[in-house]
Write an enzyme that holds these catalytic residues in place. Structure first.
Site, PDB file in Angstrom:
ATOM      1  N   LYS A 196     -12.002  -3.109  18.541  1.00 38.11           N
ATOM      2  CA  LYS A 196     -10.533  -3.304  18.973  1.00 38.11           C
ATOM      3  C   LYS A 196     -10.207  -3.151  20.493  1.00 38.11           C
ATOM      4  O   LYS A 196      -9.017  -3.422  20.563  1.00 38.11           O
ATOM      5  CB  LYS A 196      -9.781  -2.833  17.950  1.00 38.11           C
ATOM      6  N   PHE A 204      -4.642   3.424  14.838  1.00 32.13           N
ATOM      7  CA  PHE A 204      -4.793   4.417  13.583  1.00 32.13           C
ATOM      8  C   PHE A 204      -6.052   4.066  12.774  1.00 32.13           C
ATOM      9  O   PHE A 204      -6.353   2.643  12.764  1.00 32.13           O
ATOM     10  CB  PHE A 204      -3.681   4.685  12.998  1.00 32.13           C
ATOM     11  N   ASN A 221       1.097  -1.061  -0.073  1.00 30.35           N
ATOM     12  CA  ASN A 221      -0.027  -0.039   0.004  1.00 30.35           C
ATOM     13  C   ASN A 221       0.961   1.212  -0.202  1.00 30.35           C
ATOM     14  O   ASN A 221       2.185   1.268   0.022  1.00 30.35           O
ATOM     15  CB  ASN A 221      -0.993  -0.081   1.221  1.00 30.35           C
ATOM     16  N   LYS A 240       9.187 -16.560 -10.742  1.00 26.65           N
ATOM     17  CA  LYS A 240       8.337 -15.411 -11.391  1.00 26.65           C
ATOM     18  C   LYS A 240       7.155 -16.017 -12.343  1.00 26.65           C
ATOM     19  O   LYS A 240       7.580 -16.799 -13.231  1.00 26.65           O
ATOM     20  CB  LYS A 240       9.484 -14.566 -12.204  1.00 26.65           C
TER      21      LYS A 240
END
Ligand code: CTP
Length: 402
Positions: A346, A328, A211, A290
């Site tokens: 959480k 976060f 990300n 690969k």
């Protein structure tokens, strides 16, 4: 946005080493960071670079003599010593270090340092043999006993063609020492664990899923905690950022590796901050070779990664003295509702919510605009701030809870 050295009065004390020219740039950095700087040069320093350079850069007179004829009523070694928050001595020669260690006051810089109650940061720079000599080492230890910060010199090739310790370190290292010397030590000795950066999940031997996280927020939290005296462990996914000085860095690649690195350190910390952008999924199978493009299409099956924060929150319910848990939430819509949901689900003490759709907040930028949510209290919305200042505001909040 305020700058890190806003309202800070700094005396830059320069002694006579070839490294004087580097400090001209540091003076500019101190001013750019908001500091108000007065420069003192020893007589030897003025032989290397003219005081005119420092006067032009600081826009102020440079002090070098104990005996000023103009303004004689304003005794410089007393007024400079009183009216300052920090004295930065760079470069500090063996001679200046010896003067300070023995409490001599036979030039303006040593007299000001003797007379001050401000913090003192000393940056030795000299030939390696002089630096390593037992006399210099004993003098440096004395300075440490006086409570001064002595920044270790960098090693490398010196102007005198010798290799070894004795070079002035990079500005980034000095900046950190200055901020640490000035910071309120309200996290002194407190063990904290911070996660940062992305995780990467391999697809084959060369490709991966990841990300856009760069680690900036987590690294800023680690620096800020270290400045405030915490013992910081930073567990980070791949990031190009330099490791923060004084922080124990553990590098990981995948969510599973981060999971293990965090869970094995759970009991050792009083605060855990999960700023990392953990990949929620990973490819079910990782091809050892690969993948060739011969096939017309490719379908990849993903499987969920462990939710590290969820596990930490669950473990907290069973623990007698769980660490404070800060999460976060990176949201592109309904941020506060989503943040509140994650805080509850959480089992967190705080959650820092940011809107990743804004261009000046979230991934890969130096600024952030966050809202801090705590259990049973209102949301506190912070303005647009540097990530460094956002980090300090988060710690302010955590310190109150500790
Ligand atoms: N987190 C984690 N492990 C995961 C995913 C997220 O520890 N596998 C932590 C992050 O470090 C962050 C918090 O959980 O502190 C929230 O992450 P975020 O990506 O915003 O939320 P998710 O839990 O992934 O939930 P959703 O996908 O529904 O937004």
């Amino acid at each position: 946005m305020s700058l890190p050295l806003t309202d800070k009065k700094i005396v830059l004390g320069i002694s006579g080493s070839i490294a004087v020219y580097k400090v001209a740039d540091w003076l500019r950095s101190l001013l750019k960071e908001g500091g108000e700087v007065n420069v003192i040069m020893t007589e030897a320093a003025t032989r290397f670079v003219s005081p005119l350079t420092f006067a032009a850069l600081s826009g102020k007179k440079v002090y070098s003599s104990m005996f000023e004829e103009e303004n004689a009523e304003n005794i410089p070694h007393i007024s400079l010593a009183r009216d300052c928050d920090l004295i930065l001595i760079a470069p500090a020669t063996a001679q200046t270090i010896a003067r300070l260690a023995h409490g001599l006051a036979d030039d303006l810089l040593s007299a000001v340092t003797l007379a001050t109650k401000a913090k003192v940061v000393v940056c030795p720079a000299m030939n390696s043999s002089m630096y390593l000599h037992p006399a210099t080492q004993a003098n440096i230890n004395k300075l440490k006993e006086y409570g001064y910060t002595v920044v270790d010199p960098a090693s490398g090739l010196m102007a005198c063609d010798e290799k070894g310790p004795g070079r002035l370190p990079e500005w980034d290292v000095i900046r950190e020492s200055i901020l640490q010397a000035l910071a309120h030590q309200d996290l002194h000795g407190c063990p904290v664990l911070i996660t940062a950066g992305p995780t990467i999940e391999p697809i084959d031997s060369v490709r991966f899923i990841s990300n856009r996280s760069t680690g900036k927020m987590g690294f800023a939290l680690a620096r800020a905690a270290h400045q405030r005296g915490a013992q910081v462990t930073l567990i980070t996914g791949p990031s190009n950022l330099p490791h923060p000085p004084g922080v124990h860095v553990v590098s990981v690649l995948t969510a599973n590796e981060m999971h293990e690195a965090v869970m094995t350190r759970y009991d050792r910390n009083r605060v855990i901050v999960k700023a990392a952008a953990v990949s929620d999924f990973r490819p079910k199978t990782v091809r050892p070779e690969k993948i060739k493009k011969a096939a017309a299409s490719l379908t990849m099956t993903l499987q969920p990664n462990p939710d590290i924060l969820q596990e930490l929150g669950d473990r907290g319910k069973e623990s007698k003295h769980p660490p404070l848990l800060i999460g976060f939430a990176a949201e592109s819509r309904d941020h506060l509702d989503e943040g509140a949901r994650k805080l509850r689900d959480k089992n967190l003490d705080l959650i820092v919510v940011n809107d990743i759709s804004a261009t000046d907040a979230g991934f890969a930028v130096d600024t952030n605009r966050v809202t801090i949510l705590a259990r049973n209290s209102d949301a506190s919305e912070l303005p647009l701030l540097s990530k460094e200042e956002t980090a300090h505001r988060i710690w302010n909040r955590v310190v109150k809870m500790l």
